[in-house]
Design a protein around this motif. Structure first.
Motif, short mmCIF file in Angstrom:
data_model
loop_
_atom_site.label_atom_id
_atom_site.label_comp_id
_atom_site.label_asym_id
_atom_site.label_seq_id
_atom_site.Cartn_x
_atom_site.Cartn_y
_atom_site.Cartn_z
N GLU A 81 0.83 -1.21 0.00
CA GLU A 81 0.00 0.00 0.00
C GLU A 81 0.86 1.26 0.00
O GLU A 81 0.60 2.22 0.72
N GLY A 82 1.94 1.20 -0.75
CA GLY A 82 2.81 2.37 -0.91
C GLY A 82 3.85 2.54 0.18
O GLY A 82 4.72 3.41 0.08
N ASN A 83 3.82 1.70 1.24
CA ASN A 83 4.80 1.84 2.33
C ASN A 83 5.89 0.79 2.22
O ASN A 83 5.61 -0.39 2.01
N ASP A 84 7.13 1.23 2.37
CA ASP A 84 8.29 0.34 2.29
C ASP A 84 8.28 -0.60 3.50
O ASP A 84 8.46 -0.14 4.63
N ILE A 85 8.08 -1.92 3.27
CA ILE A 85 7.94 -2.82 4.43
C ILE A 85 9.29 -3.11 5.11
O ILE A 85 9.30 -3.60 6.24
N SER A 86 10.40 -2.80 4.44
CA SER A 86 11.68 -3.10 5.09
C SER A 86 11.94 -2.17 6.27
O SER A 86 12.76 -2.46 7.14
N VAL A 87 11.25 -1.02 6.31
CA VAL A 87 11.51 -0.08 7.41
C VAL A 87 10.38 -0.05 8.44
O VAL A 87 10.49 0.66 9.43
#
Ligand code: SF4
Length: 341
Positions: A81-87
């Motif tokens: 949903e547009g958010n970088d999951i690694s952070v």
């Protein structure tokens, strides 16, 4: 539009170092890696079933785990949903864990044998603080059980996994994901351990839940014959890379990559009159070890179309036609001259 996509993976890689013994360390031998996922990009639209197909050991389960943040990336980026999951960390990570769920291949191994169906379904609600009263939780649990056709729910609540059939166990595993209202489910070979007679029912259930609850799936399988019935998009994976991707009907009816053609040729033909159907291509030999991937295009030792350039350089993934992507030199016009040499 970018908003249409729930998950976008860009150039993601996961390499596992091969364990070294003392002599390797003393003699300072270089570290070797298993390139389970190597520079893979894909996009999964909201509400679609993306089917990832490939032989055992091709890296499809590792890719599924990367999309769930069960493994950390070695390279690349995944957005949900547009958010970088690694952070994502803390509360946001917990929320991601709630909406991104998994269904495993073996429902018996994935359920705690000491838990009744009620315990199995109540535990995730407890962990994620869903439902403030017992009645509220019961309502959520009953709704999930009815959605997966464990009806009437009262008949199943006190049963342990060993008191359920294989199909009922997989339905319970599906209900366990549904109680958390997931947006995305990785279904890792969810029907391969079930009897043939109940595979179609479980796949149909997944399909209906996609529509009723607007769930997006990554469906992992080695079976191209089921992929054609459930998938909207198909990605074909070989030794850590996606080699072809496109709309399911296009990939099945007009496979481009020699490996996809070979997989389709391997699907048993139920109609005896088609027994001698024309084969696209025969690939020979065994799949190489992921710890020792051939140079250039990793299919070249098995590909009947391989030519001089194939072992030298990996063919980039290219758009071949509208929405169709493949990585093979056969579809690069400038390379046809090299091939003619
Ligand atoms: Fe075969 Fe070469 Fe195409 Fe690879 S790039 S699939 S070896 S023709």
């Amino acid at each position: 539009m970018q908003d249409d996509y729930l998950i976008v993976a860009e150039n993601v890689s996961k390499w596992f170092p091969i364990r070294r013994d003392l002599s390797d360390i003393v003699l300072r031998r270089p570290i070797h890696y298993v390139k389970a996922v190597d520079n893979v990009s894909l996009k999964i639209k909201r509400g679609e079933i993306f089917v990832l197909v490939g032989e055992s050991g091709c890296g499809k389960t590792t890719l599924g785990k990367l999309l769930l943040k069960a493994y950390e990336l070695d390279a690349g980026k995944i957005t949900f949903e547009g958010n970088d999951i690694s952070v994502v960390k803390g509360k946001k990570l917990k929320e991601f864990r709630r909406v991104a769920q998994v269904i495993f291949q073996d429902p018996y191994a994935s359920l705690d044998p000491r838990f009744t169906a009620w315990d199995v379904l109540n535990e995730p609600l407890h962990i994620h603080n869903v439902g403030s009263t017992k009645e509220e939780r019961q309502e959520i649990i009953f709704r999930a059980m009815e959605d997966v056709k464990l009806i009437p729910p009262e008949d199943f609540l006190e049963r342990f996994p060993h008191m359920l059939s294989g199909g009922q166990r997989q339905r319970l595993a599906m209900a366990r994901t549904l109680v958390l209202e997931p947006k995305f489910i990785v279904a890792d070979e969810p029907v391969s351990m079930l009897d043939l007679s109940i595979r179609a029912e479980i796949l149909e259930l997944m399909f209906s839940l996609k529509h009723r609850r607007n769930i997006t799936y990554l469906y992992i399988t080695h079976d191209l014959s089921t992929a054609r019935y459930v998938g909207d998009t198909i990605g074909i994976m070989y030794l850590g890379k996606i080699v072809e991707m496109g709309r399911a009907s296009d990939v099945i009816e007009n496979p481009l990559h020699p490996y996809t053609q070979a997989l389709l040729d391997a699907v048993p033909e139920p109609d005896p009159s088609n027994r001698f159907k024309e084969r696209h291509v025969r690939i020979t030999g065994e799949i190489p070890s992921p710890a020792n991937i051939p140079s250039g295009c990793s299919l070249h030792p098995r590909c009947p179309y391989a030519f001089t350039l194939c072992p030298v350089k990996y063919p980039e993934m290219k758009q071949i036609s509208n929405g169709r992507l493949a990585s093979c030199y056969l579809y690069e016009p400038t390379v046809s001259d090299v091939k003619a040499d």
